[in-house]
Design an enzyme around this catalytic site. Structure first.
Site, PDB file in Angstrom:
ATOM      1  N   CYS A  42      78.129 -36.515  -0.785  1.00 29.94           N
ATOM      2  CA  CYS A  42      77.584 -35.346  -1.486  1.00 29.94           C
ATOM      3  C   CYS A  42      77.841 -35.473  -2.979  1.00 29.94           C
ATOM      4  O   CYS A  42      77.026 -35.060  -3.796  1.00 29.94           O
ATOM      5  CB  CYS A  42      78.201 -34.076  -0.939  1.00 29.94           C
ATOM      6  SG  CYS A  42      80.007 -34.056  -1.015  1.00 29.94           S
ATOM      7  N   GLU A  65      79.157 -25.783   1.978  1.00 33.53           N
ATOM      8  CA  GLU A  65      79.297 -26.976   1.142  1.00 33.53           C
ATOM      9  C   GLU A  65      78.040 -27.795   1.364  1.00 33.53           C
ATOM     10  O   GLU A  65      77.886 -28.450   2.401  1.00 33.53           O
ATOM     11  CB  GLU A  65      80.546 -27.772   1.560  1.00 33.53           C
ATOM     12  CG  GLU A  65      81.852 -27.012   1.415  1.00 33.53           C
ATOM     13  CD  GLU A  65      82.272 -26.833  -0.045  1.00 33.53           C
ATOM     14  OE1 GLU A  65      81.600 -27.374  -0.947  1.00 33.53           O
ATOM     15  OE2 GLU A  65      83.276 -26.146  -0.279  1.00 33.53           O
ATOM     16  N   LYS A  75      82.168 -28.260  15.298  1.00 27.53           N
ATOM     17  CA  LYS A  75      80.992 -28.963  15.828  1.00 27.53           C
ATOM     18  C   LYS A  75      80.591 -30.075  14.869  1.00 27.53           C
ATOM     19  O   LYS A  75      80.197 -29.826  13.741  1.00 27.53           O
ATOM     20  CB  LYS A  75      79.799 -28.016  16.008  1.00 27.53           C
ATOM     21  CG  LYS A  75      78.707 -28.667  16.851  1.00 27.53           C
ATOM     22  CD  LYS A  75      77.317 -28.172  16.560  1.00 27.53           C
ATOM     23  CE  LYS A  75      76.629 -28.809  15.401  1.00 27.53           C
ATOM     24  NZ  LYS A  75      76.181 -30.192  15.616  1.00 27.53           N
ATOM     25  N   PRO A  76      80.701 -31.329  15.311  1.00 25.52           N
ATOM     26  CA  PRO A  76      80.308 -32.439  14.440  1.00 25.52           C
ATOM     27  C   PRO A  76      78.799 -32.632  14.436  1.00 25.52           C
ATOM     28  O   PRO A  76      78.073 -32.041  15.238  1.00 25.52           O
ATOM     29  CB  PRO A  76      80.984 -33.641  15.112  1.00 25.52           C
ATOM     30  CG  PRO A  76      81.052 -33.279  16.566  1.00 25.52           C
ATOM     31  CD  PRO A  76      81.235 -31.775  16.612  1.00 25.52           C
ATOM     32  N   SER A  77      78.341 -33.509  13.553  1.00 26.06           N
ATOM     33  CA  SER A  77      76.922 -33.884  13.527  1.00 26.06           C
ATOM     34  C   SER A  77      76.569 -34.637  14.803  1.00 26.06           C
ATOM     35  O   SER A  77      77.366 -35.429  15.306  1.00 26.06           O
ATOM     36  CB  SER A  77      76.657 -34.787  12.320  1.00 26.06           C
ATOM     37  OG  SER A  77      75.420 -35.442  12.474  1.00 26.06           O
ATOM     38  N   ALA A  99      68.921 -27.003   3.645  1.00 22.35           N
ATOM     39  CA  ALA A  99      68.124 -26.266   4.643  1.00 22.35           C
ATOM     40  C   ALA A  99      69.040 -25.688   5.723  1.00 22.35           C
ATOM     41  O   ALA A  99      68.919 -24.506   6.093  1.00 22.35           O
ATOM     42  CB  ALA A  99      67.076 -27.186   5.259  1.00 22.35           C
ATOM     43  N   TRP A 116      77.261 -35.804   8.843  1.00 17.31           N
ATOM     44  CA  TRP A 116      77.537 -37.119   9.418  1.00 17.31           C
ATOM     45  C   TRP A 116      78.222 -38.073   8.453  1.00 17.31           C
ATOM     46  O   TRP A 116      78.643 -39.151   8.856  1.00 17.31           O
ATOM     47  CB  TRP A 116      76.269 -37.765   9.973  1.00 17.31           C
ATOM     48  CG  TRP A 116      75.034 -37.655   9.120  1.00 17.31           C
ATOM     49  CD1 TRP A 116      74.037 -36.735   9.278  1.00 17.31           C
ATOM     50  CD2 TRP A 116      74.651 -38.464   8.003  1.00 17.31           C
ATOM     51  NE1 TRP A 116      73.062 -36.922   8.325  1.00 17.31           N
ATOM     52  CE2 TRP A 116      73.400 -37.983   7.534  1.00 17.31           C
ATOM     53  CE3 TRP A 116      75.222 -39.553   7.350  1.00 17.31           C
ATOM     54  CZ2 TRP A 116      72.731 -38.547   6.448  1.00 17.31           C
ATOM     55  CZ3 TRP A 116      74.556 -40.123   6.267  1.00 17.31           C
ATOM     56  CH2 TRP A 116      73.341 -39.620   5.829  1.00 17.31           C
TER      57      TRP A 116
END
Ligand code: NAD
Length: 479
Positions: free
Chosen positions: A286, A252, A179-181, A233, A155
């Protein structure tokens, strides 16, 4: 067209069509705490249709030739820039603020970066390695498509992450299901609207939905490569699922980046840059600095400078005079709150911030922590929020050992007036990218990715092209 009308018309991009219908899920505006929009969730049938469309379109896409693929990638980048105003309006809803890094409208930076990446990726030659060219034979290694690429993103950078995955994949001749968040689906679905008439049907498909749709996408038999950007996770779950079917992965994942400041720096100048590298987009990057090691001789001065920058911020919506954005998801907001509470209970000191702003939305002020221990979760784990533990060191070796002492290995930096010395220290950091006197710059031509729990494989640069390709060895006997 009004933004509410744009949202009403959002749908999944499947086989060149915008497909609506099915269940809607709420998208919370983290600036207000209210439901900002309702977004369609792809059904299992729609996901299957997207994957089948991608598989059907792939051979022809690989055959159109490199020049045409490069033109399509360029056009995709340019189209994002042409539609930046709508993307900004949608990003304001899903990110909660109308501004991002440098005070720019929140989507502007991502769109700019995506456009730059489109241009550079479109200009990148597909490498051919000549192994042998003798009288008897020619042996070379070329890059051929993997097939259908699942591009799953987090996101914090929904536009840029989806775009750069798609550009890499398309260059090699793959097709994509993105597929986005579920927290930031609006901008990604709108990218489908923008790209619908630029890419041939089925070449890029975009489906919104929760983690279940992500898992179903990874498991779909048509998918041959999963390019995943998200938490550790999720990355582990993807790796396990992909391993069963022997699918390629690029992972990533999270980071817990350390920056080490040597005693010879200009404290004021470095503090400004460290502050920005730690707290831009409220630390939800990140590659944000997440632990700062400072030599004891300049520790107090550095903390004071960081605190001065932090105390000038107003964590509120722009309409309320805010300069500092909210945490995008409620779960992440709660995690940051608990990590800081836990550290304070164990003796850490919040020089600034230390608790939520209160009121509406997920606003949490920039928090500079001192008196932290390596065992505290706020140091050992990725906070992914506006918190910077500052750690005093005496011996450089101890700082390097502590910097390397987590499960992560995304980026790291060393700050010094002596570039040679800093470079030697940086070389000792376990990280996919190390910086000297900066932290966080990325480029389409430099490989990016993590060591250890921060990921598997690289995006960008030549290894980034290879990650989206199969290497095919061609052995041609001349007689
Ligand atoms: P997340 O892992 O919860 O979700 C990421 C995406 O994966 C979402 O689209 C989600 O729906 C999907 N997903 C989750 N579980 C899945 C599963 N089992 N199978 C398939 N898909 C699944 O991560 P997040 O909270 O959205 O993002 C934050 C994390 O992303 C942070 O740890 C951050 O450091 C990391 N991140 C890494 C990079 C990088 O380049 N290394 C860049 C941006 C963000």
């Amino acid at each position: 067209m009004s933004v509410s009308r744009v949202i009403e018309e959002l749908g999944h991009l499947i086989d060149g069509e915008i497909v609506r219908g099915g269940e809607l899920f709420p998208v919370e505006n983290p600036g207000t705490g209210e439901i900002g929009a309702r977004c369609p969730a792809a059904s299992a049938e729609q996901l299957d249709a997207a994957c089948r469309a991608a598989a059907a379109a792939q051979p022809a896409w690989a055959q159109v030739g490199e020049a045409e693929r490069r033109e399509v990638i360029r056009a995709m980048g340019a189209a994002l820039t042409e539609n930046v105003d709508v993307l900004n309006e949608l990003a304001e809803i899903e990110k909660g603020v109308p501004f991002g890094p440098g005070g720019l409208p929140v989507a502007t930076g991502e769109v700019f970066l995506a456009h730059v990446f489109a241009e550079e990726i479109a200009n990148t030659p597909l490498p051919v390695d000549l192994v042998e060219d003798s009288d008897a034979r020619r042996v070379e290694v070329v890059r051929v498509p993997v097939g259908v690429v699942a591009a799953i993103s987090a996101w914090n950078g929904p536009i840029f992450l989806a775009a750069q995955k798609a550009f890499h994949a398309l260059l090699v001749g793959n097709t994509v299901v993105a597929k986005p968040s579920p927290f930031t689906p609006l901008t990604s679905l709108y990218m489908g609207t923008v790209w619908k008439d630029i890419v041939p049907p089925g070449v890029v498909n975009i489906v919104a939905g929760g983690n279940d749709i992500g898992a179903a996408l990874v498991s779909h038999p048509a998918v041959r490569l999963v390019s995943f950007t998200g938490g550790v996770a999720g990355g582990r779950a993807v790796a396990v699922a992909a391993a069963g079917a022997l699918k390629n992965v690029v992972l990533e994942l999270g980071g817990n980046d350390a920056a080490i400041v040597l005693p010879d720096v200009d404290v004021s100048a470095v503090a400004r840059r460290v502050y920005d590298a730690a707290f831009t987009i409220a630390g939800q990057a990140c590659l944000a600095i997440k632990r700062l090691f400072v030599h004891e001789s300049i520790f107090d001065a550095m903390v004071a400078e960081l605190a001065a920058h932090a105390s000038r911020e107003v964590a509120a919506t722009a309409r309320e005079g805010g300069t500092f954005p909210p945490i995008t998801t409620r779960a992440q907001f709660d995690r940051v709150r608990l990590l800081v509470e836990d550290a304070l209970a164990q003796g850490a000191v919040a020089v600034t911030g230390g608790r939520p702003v209160g009121g509406r939305g997920n606003f949490y002020p920039p928090t500079v922590l001192t008196d932290v221990m390596p065992s505290m979760s706020v140091v050992a784990e990725e906070q992914f929020g506006p918190v910077l533990p500052v750690i005093r060191y005496v011996e450089l070796d101890d700082a390097v050992a502590a910097a390397n002492g987590t499960e992560y290995g995304l980026c790291g930096s060393v700050w010094s007036a002596d570039v040679e010395k800093a470079s030697a220290v940086a070389a000792r950091l376990v990280a996919g990218t190390v910086y000297v006197n900066s932290h966080g710059d990325v480029s389409p031509s430099a490989p990016f990715g993590g060591c250890r729990a921060s990921g598997v494989g690289r995006e960008c640069g030549r290894p980034g092209i290879d990650a989206y390709a199969e290497l095919q060895t061609r052995v041609v006997h001349k007689t």
